[in-house]
Each structure stands twice: as structure tokens, then as C-alpha cells.
Design a protein around this motif. Structure first.
Motif, PDB file in Angstrom:
ATOM      1  N   LEU A  21       0.820  -1.204   0.000  1.00 38.10           N
ATOM      2  CA  LEU A  21       0.000   0.000   0.000  1.00 38.10           C
ATOM      3  C   LEU A  21       0.859   1.263   0.000  1.00 38.10           C
ATOM      4  N   CYS A  22       1.940   1.258   0.765  1.00 39.06           N
ATOM      5  CA  CYS A  22       2.834   2.420   0.778  1.00 39.06           C
ATOM      6  C   CYS A  22       3.496   2.635  -0.583  1.00 39.06           C
ATOM      7  N   ILE A  23       3.903   1.543  -1.228  1.00 38.69           N
ATOM      8  CA  ILE A  23       4.499   1.658  -2.563  1.00 38.69           C
ATOM      9  C   ILE A  23       3.477   2.189  -3.561  1.00 38.69           C
ATOM     10  N   PHE A  24       2.250   1.684  -3.462  1.00 40.63           N
ATOM     11  CA  PHE A  24       1.183   2.125  -4.371  1.00 40.63           C
ATOM     12  C   PHE A  24       0.900   3.620  -4.208  1.00 40.63           C
ATOM     13  N   ILE A  25       0.750   4.074  -2.963  1.00 40.72           N
ATOM     14  CA  ILE A  25       0.461   5.491  -2.713  1.00 40.72           C
ATOM     15  C   ILE A  25       1.661   6.359  -3.075  1.00 40.72           C
ATOM     16  N   GLY A  26       2.863   5.855  -2.828  1.00 37.91           N
ATOM     17  CA  GLY A  26       4.050   6.619  -3.187  1.00 37.91           C
ATOM     18  C   GLY A  26       4.176   6.829  -4.678  1.00 37.91           C
ATOM     19  N   PHE A  27       3.943   5.773  -5.474  1.00 42.75           N
ATOM     20  CA  PHE A  27       4.000   5.916  -6.922  1.00 42.75           C
ATOM     21  C   PHE A  27       2.882   6.814  -7.437  1.00 42.75           C
ATOM     22  N   SER A  28       1.686   6.686  -6.825  1.00 40.51           N
ATOM     23  CA  SER A  28       0.542   7.461  -7.314  1.00 40.51           C
ATOM     24  C   SER A  28       0.723   8.948  -7.057  1.00 40.51           C
ATOM     25  N   SER A  29       1.261   9.307  -5.895  1.00 38.56           N
ATOM     26  CA  SER A  29       1.394  10.719  -5.528  1.00 38.56           C
ATOM     27  C   SER A  29       2.783  11.291  -5.788  1.00 38.56           C
ATOM     28  N   ASN A  30       3.727  10.420  -6.187  1.00 38.15           N
ATOM     29  CA  ASN A  30       5.119  10.848  -6.400  1.00 38.15           C
ATOM     30  C   ASN A  30       5.723  11.495  -5.155  1.00 38.15           C
ATOM     31  N   GLN A  31       5.332  10.975  -3.997  1.00 41.81           N
ATOM     32  CA  GLN A  31       5.866  11.465  -2.727  1.00 41.81           C
ATOM     33  C   GLN A  31       6.408  10.283  -1.934  1.00 41.81           C
ATOM     34  N   TRP A  32       7.616  10.445  -1.402  1.00 45.82           N
ATOM     35  CA  TRP A  32       8.257   9.368  -0.653  1.00 45.82           C
ATOM     36  C   TRP A  32       8.821   9.927   0.658  1.00 45.82           C
ATOM     37  N   ASP A  33       7.946  10.464   1.490  1.00 44.71           N
ATOM     38  CA  ASP A  33       8.396  10.997   2.766  1.00 44.71           C
ATOM     39  C   ASP A  33       7.832  10.168   3.909  1.00 44.71           C
TER      40      ASP A  33
ATOM     41  N   ASP B 133       6.174  11.134   6.537  1.00 43.37           N
ATOM     42  CA  ASP B 133       4.817  11.501   6.956  1.00 43.37           C
ATOM     43  C   ASP B 133       3.767  10.714   6.177  1.00 43.37           C
ATOM     44  N   LEU B 134       4.000  10.555   4.872  1.00 43.17           N
ATOM     45  CA  LEU B 134       3.053   9.800   4.058  1.00 43.17           C
ATOM     46  C   LEU B 134       2.996   8.339   4.507  1.00 43.17           C
ATOM     47  N   ILE B 135       4.162   7.763   4.792  1.00 42.66           N
ATOM     48  CA  ILE B 135       4.199   6.380   5.280  1.00 42.66           C
ATOM     49  C   ILE B 135       3.489   6.271   6.624  1.00 42.66           C
ATOM     50  N   GLY B 136       3.726   7.242   7.501  1.00 40.78           N
ATOM     51  CA  GLY B 136       3.078   7.215   8.806  1.00 40.78           C
ATOM     52  C   GLY B 136       1.572   7.298   8.712  1.00 40.78           C
ATOM     53  N   TYR B 137       1.074   8.218   7.896  1.00 37.55           N
ATOM     54  CA  TYR B 137      -0.369   8.341   7.731  1.00 37.55           C
ATOM     55  C   TYR B 137      -0.966   7.057   7.145  1.00 37.55           C
ATOM     56  N   THR B 138      -0.293   6.471   6.166  1.00 35.81           N
ATOM     57  CA  THR B 138      -0.806   5.255   5.528  1.00 35.81           C
ATOM     58  C   THR B 138      -0.886   4.103   6.519  1.00 35.81           C
ATOM     59  N   VAL B 139       0.197   3.881   7.254  1.00 39.84           N
ATOM     60  CA  VAL B 139       0.224   2.770   8.215  1.00 39.84           C
ATOM     61  C   VAL B 139      -0.762   3.017   9.347  1.00 39.84           C
TER      62      VAL B 139
END
Length: 519
Positions: A324-336, A338-344
């Protein structure tokens, strides 16, 4: 052939129609539509197409209830005969497999279709409120009926190949999750692969994969509902999505007939299943020595899988979160971080809510189903202590989700504290928390009365309660807007009422368990 089918069909319908809860459930749906209608009428001055809002609420409510019925009702058609050790008797009585499957699944399907038919005349009232046409109403209910037929046969197939109702329900959940979540993820992966030119566009393999994804998108009930609810809908209700669900339902029924003789006489046993618990002396998948609290130990190992299932959850949740983190990272082009924390954090928060809801639905159900509550009540402990011991053992199964939740919160700890400072003073936040706790207590209470379907029934009752509350809020806002003080007072009284119901449910559940143990 049809004699056995009609006998089982007639008996199931007679039993179902004589139960008070069947008619109460249908009456509840009619009352809910009345609540939706009142809300749409009150808000019609502020909303242009209030009929479309009313119609959308009803359709999505039906979709959720159908999903829950497929998990809890249709998936138990054959497994309940296996668990009660009556499958062999039915086959010895001359009932052939097709008659048996039709006689067990058709009454449930007819009952669900009757529930849809009860709503149809009331739903036509949304046309008079504006924003909806008769063609949309007919198309929506045709799509729901076709989806219900497909889901009923999916539940029948899972019920045939599985030995227990819990396994069949789990298999239905996996199939639905793959269809609604797995396919979009695979389509995204395929688009990424094509963008990297790892698969040549226009090749035979690429065209075949694109055809499968297009076919799935066309028959998806969610895509179909969104298309029907769109303004200017003019397609035929008997299009490809409708016939796709019908054909796929027939295919599942044919597979059920082919596999029936292979799985019909599986030895289920006269005791609850062990799940992943192994009878062999293995440190991971076999239970340890009994704890001081034996009931807590029993429910942790034999109802929730013990240490073995805990490790499996750790691995599965980790893989799912990584994907899920890889999917959201590729979709939004963001790899920080905070994004991983919110997703998990939010993914595991949702998983926790679902796991606790499932625990509340089955914590007492196994004892009642296998008639072990009588022997459990003979222990030198009060019924309240027995219930809380079982609850403690079930809550230990939440350790994997809690660990990942805390792991995700470490990345966004500052944001969490700042958000808590804003939402803690809000009465709406506390009302939502009380509602969630009341929902779990209501599910556990209903599970002591009905064999299957406590979770969807509790969901429907909560929907009615919330709708009633928001109708009251809307009525107060007719005169030109509701004051914040009035809304806070209503939220306070609503929360206090639910808190009183939560406290009362503890005593009601205890008295109900004592009554069942004395029978």
C-alpha cells in the motif's frame, strides 16, 4: 429432483416467515427509508436534487447490507448442515446434491429479494423530490438484484468447499476484497509496467490483460451504481453488467455442483475447529501450557489462533502495508516519512475497528453454537468474570494491528498531538467514540439471540439511530441555521443515552448468558 428442492424450500420459508425477527427486519428497512424521506423533505429547501440524495443513500445502504449478507448468511447455507452432522442424513434420504443446494440457498435469496421489493415502492417517492428518473430506479434495483444473485452463489460455492461457516465467510471476504481492491491494485501495477516499457503496448499479452481489466470494470457493481446515479443516465438496465453478474452466478453454481461430492462429506467433528492450532508438539502452532486464567488461554489459542495466527498476521499486515505504501508513493510521487506514517496509522486503525467488530460478533457465538456454555457456567466463577476472561483472550489477538498502529504513529506523533488538541474539545468526537463502543456492545448482545448476521443487523440499527439524530438536527436547523450550542446539547444527550445503553448491555448480556446456560 424437484421434490426434495421444494420440500427444503418450503420448510425454510415457513420457518423464516414465522420468525418475528424476519418481519421486524423488513419493517426496519421501511422505517429507515421513511427516515431518509423525512430528511430529504426537510433539506429540500437547501438542496436542489434532494431526491437524488435520498436515492443514493438507499442504494448504497442496500449495497453494504448485501455485502454483509453474503458474508454472514449466504456463506452458511451448506456449512451449517456439515457442522450439525446432518449432511449424510439428507443424502441418505434421497435428496440429490442439486436439490439440496437449491433448497438451502434459494430461500435465503428469495428472502433477500423480498427485502429489496419492500423498498421499491417507497424509493419511487424520490422521483417526486427531483433529480431521479424512473429508469434510474429500475436500473439500480436490477443491478442490486443481479449482484445479490451473484453473491448468493459465491457464498454457496464457498459453503460447499469449506468445512465450517467461519472458513466459508473468510473465503467470501477474500474473494470480495480481491475483486474490489485487488483488481485495481493489479491494474495500477500493469499500467506502471507498461509505462516502463517492460511489456510492449499492443502485444497479445498486453491486450489480453487489458481485456480482463476492462471486463472487470464493466461488471463492477460500484462502477454500475456510480453510472446509474449520474445525471442524464439513459442506458438500459439489462446491459453487460447485469448479465455479467447473472452469468457469473450461474458459473459459480455449476462449480458448486461439480465440487459438491468432493467436499460434501468432510468430517467436521463434534467440537469447534482448531484453526491454525496444530495437534502436534510444535512450539509455534500448538498451544502452550494452560495459563492461570484458563478461559483467557482457551479463547486466545482456540478462537483466535494463538501465537501462530499472531505471527501470520504480522507477516500479512506487513506485506499489505508495504504494498500500500508503494502504491500510494507511486501514485502521488511522494516518498516521505509523513506519508508512510499516515498510511500505516489509518490502515491499521481501520483494521483494528474491523477486528474488534468481528470479535464482538463471535465471542459468545461459539459457546452457544457448540452448547459449551452450560459446562463453562459450571466453573466456580461468575458469568461476568467468564465473559471478561473470554474478552481478554480475544483482545490479545489485536497485538499485531496495535504494533503496526504504534509504528505508524511514531512518524506523525507531532501531527497526532496537534490534532488531538483540536478534536478533544469537540462533542462530535466523543459522540463518535461512544457510538463505536456501543456498536461493539450491540453486536455482542445480538449474537446471543441470532445465529448468524449479528454484525450486519447491528450496523443497520446504528444507521437508523444516526439517521434519526441527524433528522433531529436538520429539523432544528429549519429556522435559518442551527446554533452551535444546540448541536452540542443534542450531541451530549445522544452520547449520554448511548453510555447508559453500554452500561445496561453488560447486565443484559450477563443475564442472557445465564439464561442460555440454564437451558
Amino acid at each position: 429432483m424437484f421434490q426434495g428442492t421444494f420440500a427444503l424450500f418450503n420448510r425454510a420459508l415457513n420457518v423464516d416467515f414465522r420468525l418475528m425477527r424476519t418481519h421486524l427486519f423488513r419493517f426496519l428497512f421501511a422505517v429507515m427509508i421513511l427516515f431518509f424521506l423525512m430528511s430529504a423533505h426537510v433539506t429540500s429547501r437547501a438542496i436542489g436534487a434532494s431526491g437524488l440524495v435520498l436515492f443514493s443513500q438507499i442504494i448504497y445502504l442496500n449495497f453494504v447490507v448485501i455485502l454483509m449478507a453474503g458474508i454472514s448468511i449466504f456463506a452458511t447455507a451448506i456449512t451449517e448442515e456439515k457442522e450439525e452432522q446432518t449432511m449424510g442424513l439428507l443424502l441418505m434420504a434421497g435428496v440429490n446434491p442439486i436439490s439440496l443446494m437449491l433448497g438451502k440457498s434459494m430461500p435465503r435469496l428469495v428472502t433477500a429479494l423480498l427485502l429489496l421489493s419492500v423498498q421499491f415502492p417507497f424509493t419511487l417517492l424520490s422521483i417526486t423530490l427531483g433529480g431521479v428518473t424512473l429508469a434510474q430506479v429500475i436500473a439500480a434495483y436490477s443491478a442490486l438484484a443481479a449482484f445479490l444473485f451473484c453473491l448468493a452463489n459465491l457464498g454457496l460455492f464457498c459453503s460447499v468447499v469449506c468445512a465450517r461457516s467461519r472458513s466459508a465467510s473468510t473465503l467470501v471476504v477474500i474473494a470480495l476484497a480481491f475483486f474490489f481492491l485487488g483488481f485495481p491494485f493489479l491494474e495500477w501495477v500493469f499500467n506502471v509496467i507498461q509505462s516502463e516499457n517492460w511489456i510492449t503496448k499492443g502485444a497479445l499479452l498486453a491486450n489480453s490483460i487489458e481485456t480482463v481489466f476492462d471486463w472487470r470494470s464493466q461488471i463492477s457493481i460500484l462502477s454500475q451504481i456510480n453510472s446509474i446515479l449520474a445525471t442524464g443516465f439513459s442506458d438500459s438496465p439489462w446491459g453487460i453488467p447485469f448479465w455479467g453478474h447473472i452469468v457469473f452466478g450461474f458459473i459459480l453454481f455449476v462449480f458448486s455442483c461439480m465440487l459438491f461430492n468432493r467436499f460434501a462429506l468432510i468430517d467436521v467433528g463434534l467440537s469447534p475447529g482448531r484453526g491454525v492450532i496444530s495437534k502436534k508438539k510444535s512450539h509455534t502452532f500448538s498451544p502452550s501450557r494452560t495459563w492461570d486464567n484458563a478461559l483467557m488461554w482457551k479463547d486466545f489459542y482456540f478462537l483466535n489462533g494463538g501465537v501462530g495466527m499472531t505471527l501470520i498476521k504480522f507477516v500479512c499486515y506487513g506485506i499489505a502495508l508495504l504494498a500500500l505504501c508503494i502504491f500510494i508513493g507511486f501514485s502521488s510521487n511522494q516518498w516521505d516519512l509523513d506519508l508512510i506514517g499516515y498510511t500505516v496509522f489509518w490502515s491499521m486503525f481501520l483494521v483494528l475497528l474491523i477486528e474488534i467488530s468481528l470479535i464482538s460478533a463471535r465471542i459468545f457465538q461459539v459457546e452457544i453454537q457448540w452448547n459449551t456454555l452450560v459446562s463453562t457456567a459450571m466453573l466456580p466463577q461468575s458469568m461476568a468474570r467468564i465473559a471478561y476472561s473470554k474478552l481478554s483472550g480475544c483482545l490479545l489477538s489485536l497485538i499485531p494491528a496495535c504494533c503496526y498502529l504504534m509504528f505508524g504513529s511514531l512518524f506523525i506523533i507531532d501531527e497526532i498531538f496537534s490534532a488531538l488538541d483540536e478534536i478533544l474539545p469537540e462533542p462530535t468526537f466523543w459522540m463518535m467514540c461512544v457510538e463505536v463502543f456501543f456498536f461493539w456492545h450491540l453486536t455482542a448482545f445480538l449474537s446471543t439471540y441470532i445465529k448468524w448476521g449479528a454484525l450486519p443487523l447491528a450496523f443497520v440499527l446504528m444507521w437508523v439511530g444516526n439517521t434519526t439524530f441527524f433528522i433531529m438536527v436538520t429539523i432544528f436547523s429549519i429556522g435559518g441555521g442551527i446554533r452551535q450550542e444546540v448541536f452540542e446539547v443534542l450531541s451530549l444527550f445522544f452520547s449520554l443515552g448511548l453510555l447508559a445503553c453500554i452500561v445496561g448491555s453488560h447486565f443484559l448480556i450477563k443475564e442472557r448468558l445465564v439464561l442460555l446456560a440454564s437451558k
